[in-house]
Design a protein around this motif. Structure first.
Motif, mmCIF file in Angstrom:
data_model
loop_
_atom_site.group_PDB
_atom_site.id
_atom_site.type_symbol
_atom_site.label_atom_id
_atom_site.label_comp_id
_atom_site.label_asym_id
_atom_site.label_seq_id
_atom_site.Cartn_x
_atom_site.Cartn_y
_atom_site.Cartn_z
ATOM 1 N N ASP A 12 39.214 40.543 45.346
ATOM 2 C CA ASP A 12 38.089 40.305 44.599
ATOM 3 C C ASP A 12 36.971 41.341 44.609
ATOM 4 O O ASP A 12 36.314 41.436 43.254
ATOM 5 N N ASP A 13 36.566 41.974 45.599
ATOM 6 C CA ASP A 13 35.677 42.915 45.741
ATOM 7 C C ASP A 13 36.059 44.454 45.417
ATOM 8 O O ASP A 13 35.326 45.121 44.959
ATOM 9 N N CYS A 14 37.181 44.835 45.512
ATOM 10 C CA CYS A 14 37.631 46.006 45.522
ATOM 11 C C CYS A 14 38.733 46.573 44.567
ATOM 12 O O CYS A 14 38.886 47.565 43.992
ATOM 13 N N VAL A 15 39.681 45.493 44.161
ATOM 14 C CA VAL A 15 40.791 45.931 43.596
ATOM 15 C C VAL A 15 40.569 46.379 41.948
ATOM 16 O O VAL A 15 41.078 47.387 41.281
ATOM 17 N N ASN A 16 39.454 45.663 41.017
ATOM 18 C CA ASN A 16 39.539 45.913 39.523
ATOM 19 C C ASN A 16 39.143 47.414 39.356
ATOM 20 O O ASN A 16 39.348 47.974 38.431
ATOM 21 N N PRO A 17 37.935 48.096 40.153
ATOM 22 C CA PRO A 17 37.665 49.314 39.785
ATOM 23 C C PRO A 17 38.873 50.307 40.198
ATOM 24 O O PRO A 17 39.020 51.268 39.165
ATOM 25 N N PHE A 18 39.630 50.228 41.081
ATOM 26 C CA PHE A 18 40.909 50.959 41.147
ATOM 27 C C PHE A 18 41.597 50.644 40.016
ATOM 28 O O PHE A 18 42.493 51.898 39.640
ATOM 29 N N ILE A 19 41.816 49.668 39.567
ATOM 30 C CA ILE A 19 42.820 49.505 38.374
ATOM 31 C C ILE A 19 42.000 50.040 36.970
ATOM 32 O O ILE A 19 43.143 50.732 36.444
ATOM 33 N N THR A 20 41.046 49.709 36.701
ATOM 34 C CA THR A 20 40.476 50.210 35.661
ATOM 35 C C THR A 20 40.338 51.763 35.426
ATOM 36 O O THR A 20 40.729 52.462 34.539
ATOM 37 N N GLY A 21 39.978 52.267 36.789
ATOM 38 C CA GLY A 21 40.058 53.822 36.759
ATOM 39 C C GLY A 21 41.216 54.422 36.693
ATOM 40 O O GLY A 21 41.578 55.272 35.855
ATOM 41 N N SER A 22 42.145 53.833 37.615
ATOM 42 C CA SER A 22 43.532 54.698 37.411
ATOM 43 C C SER A 22 44.006 54.441 36.099
ATOM 44 O O SER A 22 44.834 55.478 35.514
ATOM 45 N N GLY A 23 43.978 53.347 35.602
ATOM 46 C CA GLY A 23 44.655 53.029 34.176
ATOM 47 C C GLY A 23 44.068 53.868 33.196
ATOM 48 O O GLY A 23 44.692 54.313 32.335
#
Length: 529
Positions: free
Chosen positions: A502-513
């Protein structure tokens, strides 16, 4: 009185190592570091759903179980129960424990039943139920996000004519950084609240309000830090541009730069905090209302936060800069900046004093930095390709936006599942997640193609033909598969390393996407050309 084993009574109140049945109580457990027999207990429990034993007036019941997982996340509450009998499965046998308590707490007692039924229902959903749920809930949310992206683009085109942007060109630099960093902090709040709602916290009105207030305080603190960083980055880039244009600095130029810097700082921090306050309230209401009416907040929370977040940010930025420019030669921009910084220090003290949220202060910043860098690279790619492929910039926000939204929906669902399910149930959950990935991918395709058809109707200059549709659809499929696979790997990896997704995964997903989607779209136009 505490639970004690009939076989091994301990006068010193030692922790009783137990293996819980499918009843997982999200507000009732604590992680213990000293345990020699934790393998089976760990199969059922993660520290996110653990409770720290506290003393309570009259008689309290403290369920303690152990975990060697390094996560520091914990949710705690004191629990007073009516006389009841619990059967707890131990590593070796079933131990009957009788609880005698004269005080009846109906809200807390009902929480146990609600959590058990919620977990059982979520665990045994049929494939037909999952397909129906995703189609009814996710598809409208994605359509709303597409409409949000279109309106955000319209608002951006409008505010670019604002005199403030002509006076301070560095505001153009601020926009993409603001949208990325601020949006990711809001997505993190949405996934945290969705997890808490699905873990039963919102079934208790007081606990639900407490969770919303705590997450709002954390969001405002993070947005204050993000706003300061955005203002500073924009100021530095503005200084580089000024040096290149002016070829030097006179006293007047230095003073004018200082005035512009105060506008940039006040705009950055003000827009981030005010925008996050508005979207934070929207997220809290969305999660609470959807949960109350039987809609899974994991399915709609992140698309709603993403679409309305961009529109709100751009609208507030336009209004705020229009308000600040006439005050440029007054102390007000500087005072506004200092006021928000002071608010940040107050929020820091408040969040740090909150045992449930204090550990979140220091988490998730590296993923935000990663997202900012990758999104900036994507922006550079668009800038380089815009002259050669004029139709490309109009498609970038939607391709990346829809792909990112299905990724964050899946990440939110997967994070909730990791909090609810034990390692022993991982096989059943894996089959369900495979189905969810497939349905989300299938939902992504018609939404993307539908937008392409609508865009062709509005702007025929793009020249959409059958070959373009085939290549574009193939790119969206590759983009969707890559994002969903990344979510699956990232969530499980972070979980096994003791980090809360919940703290970490969303920025990885949006940035990589964003970066992958922009590259794929450039390849689409290259293939068509």
């Amino acid at each position: 009185m505490p639970f004690r084993s009939h076989d091994n009574m301990s006068s010193s109140g030692e922790t009783l190592n137990i293996e819980l049945s499918p009843l997982i109580m999200s507000n009732s457990f604590i992680a213990s570091d000293n345990n020699n027999d934790t393998n089976e207990a760990n199969d059922f429990l993660h520290p996110q759903l653990q409770h720290q034993s506290n003393t309570h007036s009259k008689s309290n019941i403290s369920l303690l179980t152990t975990s060697d997982h390094p996560s520091e996340s914990r949710y705690s509450s004191d629990i007073a129960l009516t006389p009841m009998r619990h059967s707890i499965s131990s590593n070796s046998s079933n131990i009957d424990n009788t609880i005698d308590n004269s005080n009846h707490d109906s809200d807390t007692a009902s929480t146990f039943t609600t959590l058990e039924s919620a977990i059982t229902e979520e665990r045994y959903k049929s494939p037909r139920q999952i397909i129906k749920e995703l189609t009814i809930e996710v598809l409208p949310a994605l359509l709303v996000s597409v409409a949000g992206s279109i309106l955000a683009g319209y608002i951006l085109g409008t505010i670019q004519t604002n005199p403030a942007f002509d006076r301070i060109p560095a505001l153009f630099i601020m926009v993409p950084i603001m949208l990325n960093l601020k949006s990711n902090t809001e997505l993190n709040m949405s996934t945290r609240l969705s997890t808490l709602a699905n873990c039963g916290v919102f079934d208790n009105k007081k606990e639900g309000i407490r969770a919303m207030r705590s997450n709002m305080e954390l969001l405002l603190l993070q947005s204050t830090v993000v706003g300061v960083c955005i203002g500073f980055i924009s100021t530095v880039l503005s200084l580089v541009s000024r040096d290149r244009v002016d070829g030097g600095s006179s006293e007047s130029a230095v003073f004018n730069f200082f005035l512009e810097a105060t506008i940039l700082m006040a705009s950055g921090i003000g827009c981030a905090v005010i925008g996050s306050a508005v979207i934070g309230i929207l997220i809290a209401l969305t999660v609470r209302i959807s949960h109350a009416y039987g809609v899974d907040p994991d399915n709609i929370g992140t698309p709603i936060a993403s679409s309305f977040g961009d529109m709100t940010t751009l609208l507030i930025l336009g209004l705020l800069t229009s308000f600040l420019i006439p005050l440029m030669h007054t102390p007000w921009p500087l005072l506004i900046t200092l006021g928000f910084v002071a608010l940040g220090f107050v929020l820091f003290q408040v969040v740090r004093a909150n045992e449930q949220m204090s550990h979140h202060i220091y988490k998730g910043w590296l993923p935000l930095l990663y997202a900012a860098i990758t999104s900036s690279v994507a922006g550079l790619i668009v800038e380089k390709c815009a002259d050669k492929y004029p139709g490309m910039p109009a498609l970038v926000p939607v391709l990346n936006g829809i792909g990112g939204n299905i990724g964050t929906v899946f990440a939110s669902r997967l994070s909730t599942s990791l909090h609810l399910h034990s390692r022993q149930n991982r096989r059943d959950s894996s089959a369900e997640h495979d189905l969810v990935m497939l349905i989300l991918l299938l939902i992504n395709i018609p939404v993307q193609v539908g937008f392409l058809a609508m865009h062709q109707f509005v702007d025929p200059a793009l020249n959409v033909n059958l070959w373009f549709i085939i290549v574009y659809t193939s790119a969206t499929v590759v983009h969707g598969i890559a994002i969903l696979a990344l979510v699956r790997v990232a969530c499980n990896y972070l979980w096994t390393r003791g980090y809360d997704p919940d703290d970490c995964v969303n920025p990885f997903i949006t940035g990589s996407g964003d970066m992958l989607g922009t590259i794929l779209l450039a390849l689409v136009f290259f293939a068509i050309a």
